[in-house]
Design a protein around this motif. Structure first.
Motif, PDB file in Angstrom:
ATOM      1  N   ARG A  90      -0.694 -10.530 -11.846  1.00 28.83           N
ATOM      2  CA  ARG A  90      -0.832  -9.897 -10.529  1.00 28.83           C
ATOM      3  C   ARG A  90       0.272 -10.366  -9.582  1.00 28.83           C
ATOM      4  N   SER A  91       0.614 -11.645  -9.651  1.00 31.26           N
ATOM      5  CA  SER A  91       1.667 -12.188  -8.792  1.00 31.26           C
ATOM      6  C   SER A  91       3.011 -11.509  -9.079  1.00 31.26           C
ATOM      7  N   PHE A  92       3.325 -11.329 -10.353  1.00 28.11           N
ATOM      8  CA  PHE A  92       4.576 -10.684 -10.727  1.00 28.11           C
ATOM      9  C   PHE A  92       4.605  -9.233 -10.270  1.00 28.11           C
ATOM     10  N   VAL A  93       3.478  -8.553 -10.406  1.00 30.93           N
ATOM     11  CA  VAL A  93       3.391  -7.155  -9.990  1.00 30.93           C
ATOM     12  C   VAL A  93       3.529  -7.048  -8.470  1.00 30.93           C
ATOM     13  N   LYS A  94       2.917  -7.985  -7.750  1.00 33.34           N
ATOM     14  CA  LYS A  94       2.995  -7.978  -6.286  1.00 33.34           C
ATOM     15  C   LYS A  94       4.427  -8.176  -5.800  1.00 33.34           C
ATOM     16  N   LYS A  95       5.199  -8.994  -6.516  1.00 34.51           N
ATOM     17  CA  LYS A  95       6.599  -9.211  -6.139  1.00 34.51           C
ATOM     18  C   LYS A  95       7.383  -7.903  -6.213  1.00 34.51           C
ATOM     19  N   VAL A  96       7.106  -7.103  -7.247  1.00 33.30           N
ATOM     20  CA  VAL A  96       7.774  -5.807  -7.389  1.00 33.30           C
ATOM     21  C   VAL A  96       7.358  -4.887  -6.244  1.00 33.30           C
ATOM     22  N   GLU A  97       6.051  -4.830  -5.972  1.00 34.20           N
ATOM     23  CA  GLU A  97       5.545  -3.954  -4.919  1.00 34.20           C
ATOM     24  C   GLU A  97       6.081  -4.353  -3.552  1.00 34.20           C
ATOM     25  N   LEU A  98       6.174  -5.647  -3.305  1.00 35.01           N
ATOM     26  CA  LEU A  98       6.692  -6.133  -2.028  1.00 35.01           C
ATOM     27  C   LEU A  98       8.155  -5.731  -1.845  1.00 35.01           C
ATOM     28  N   ALA A  99       8.947  -5.890  -2.902  1.00 30.15           N
ATOM     29  CA  ALA A  99      10.352  -5.501  -2.835  1.00 30.15           C
ATOM     30  C   ALA A  99      10.493  -3.997  -2.626  1.00 30.15           C
ATOM     31  N   CYS A 100       9.573  -3.222  -3.206  1.00 27.67           N
ATOM     32  CA  CYS A 100       9.606  -1.764  -3.030  1.00 27.67           C
ATOM     33  C   CYS A 100       9.287  -1.380  -1.589  1.00 27.67           C
ATOM     34  N   THR A 101       8.299  -2.042  -0.992  1.00 29.97           N
ATOM     35  CA  THR A 101       7.935  -1.712   0.391  1.00 29.97           C
ATOM     36  C   THR A 101       9.033  -2.114   1.368  1.00 29.97           C
ATOM     37  N   GLU A 102       9.760  -3.170   1.034  1.00 28.34           N
ATOM     38  CA  GLU A 102      10.881  -3.592   1.874  1.00 28.34           C
ATOM     39  C   GLU A 102      12.109  -2.705   1.668  1.00 28.34           C
ATOM     40  N   GLY A 103      12.120  -1.961   0.563  1.00 30.41           N
ATOM     41  CA  GLY A 103      13.228  -1.058   0.278  1.00 30.41           C
ATOM     42  C   GLY A 103      14.421  -1.735  -0.369  1.00 30.41           C
ATOM     43  N   ASP A 104      14.220  -2.909  -0.923  1.00 37.28           N
ATOM     44  CA  ASP A 104      15.299  -3.657  -1.573  1.00 37.28           C
ATOM     45  C   ASP A 104      15.324  -3.322  -3.068  1.00 37.28           C
ATOM     46  N   LYS A 105      16.201  -2.392  -3.431  1.00 36.36           N
ATOM     47  CA  LYS A 105      16.227  -1.916  -4.815  1.00 36.36           C
ATOM     48  C   LYS A 105      16.649  -2.996  -5.802  1.00 36.36           C
ATOM     49  N   GLU A 106      17.622  -3.801  -5.424  1.00 38.26           N
ATOM     50  CA  GLU A 106      18.111  -4.841  -6.338  1.00 38.26           C
ATOM     51  C   GLU A 106      17.027  -5.882  -6.623  1.00 38.26           C
ATOM     52  N   ALA A 107      16.341  -6.323  -5.572  1.00 35.59           N
ATOM     53  CA  ALA A 107      15.265  -7.309  -5.740  1.00 35.59           C
ATOM     54  C   ALA A 107      14.106  -6.703  -6.527  1.00 35.59           C
ATOM     55  N   ALA A 108      13.837  -5.417  -6.271  1.00 35.14           N
ATOM     56  CA  ALA A 108      12.736  -4.738  -6.968  1.00 35.14           C
ATOM     57  C   ALA A 108      13.020  -4.618  -8.454  1.00 35.14           C
ATOM     58  N   SER A 109      14.253  -4.264  -8.801  1.00 31.52           N
ATOM     59  CA  SER A 109      14.581  -4.122 -10.224  1.00 31.52           C
ATOM     60  C   SER A 109      14.591  -5.476 -10.929  1.00 31.52           C
ATOM     61  N   THR A 110      15.018  -6.514 -10.225  1.00 32.36           N
ATOM     62  CA  THR A 110      14.978  -7.869 -10.798  1.00 32.36           C
ATOM     63  C   THR A 110      13.537  -8.305 -11.024  1.00 32.36           C
ATOM     64  N   ALA A 111      12.682  -8.038 -10.032  1.00 27.85           N
ATOM     65  CA  ALA A 111      11.267  -8.401 -10.146  1.00 27.85           C
ATOM     66  C   ALA A 111      10.587  -7.595 -11.250  1.00 27.85           C
ATOM     67  N   LEU A 112      11.005  -6.345 -11.403  1.00 25.95           N
ATOM     68  CA  LEU A 112      10.433  -5.496 -12.459  1.00 25.95           C
ATOM     69  C   LEU A 112      10.798  -6.030 -13.837  1.00 25.95           C
ATOM     70  N   LYS A 113      12.044  -6.495 -13.978  1.00 24.56           N
ATOM     71  CA  LYS A 113      12.479  -7.070 -15.262  1.00 24.56           C
ATOM     72  C   LYS A 113      11.701  -8.343 -15.589  1.00 24.56           C
TER      73      LYS A 113
END
Length: 86
Positions: free
Chosen positions: A29-52
């Motif tokens: 859940r923590s890992f998934v939340k990091k992706v969602e948080l980066a998505c809401t902030e609009g940071d594509k690079e951080a979101a893709s890193t968190a997704l990986k």
């Protein structure tokens, strides 16, 4: 209340497994939340890193029997869709 030694051991084992599985789910859940948080902030690079980072965690959850295969697949698909939409 459990009377036989086998039933007592089963209770101990179930409690131990529940604790371990709870920790695993919390980690996922923590890992998934990091992706969602980066998505809401609009940071594509951080979101893709968190997704990986989240992808192997979801796969590990499936391998350990904490998550159903389709559930993990659905979550990953939706996260990927959100990240690529940024």
């Amino acid at each position: 209340m459990a009377n036989s030694p086998q039933a007592k051991k089963r209770i101990r084992r179930n409690n131990k497994r529940a604790e371990i599985n709870g920790a695993r789910m919390s980690r996922i859940r923590s890992f998934v939340k990091k992706v969602e948080l980066a998505c809401t902030e609009g940071d594509k690079e951080a979101a893709s890193t968190a997704l990986k980072a989240a992808q192997p965690e979801l796969a590990r959850g499936v391998a350990r029997g904490v998550l159903h295969k389709n559930t993990a697949s659905r979550k990953l698909s939706r996260l990927t869709k959100r990240v690529s939409a940024l």
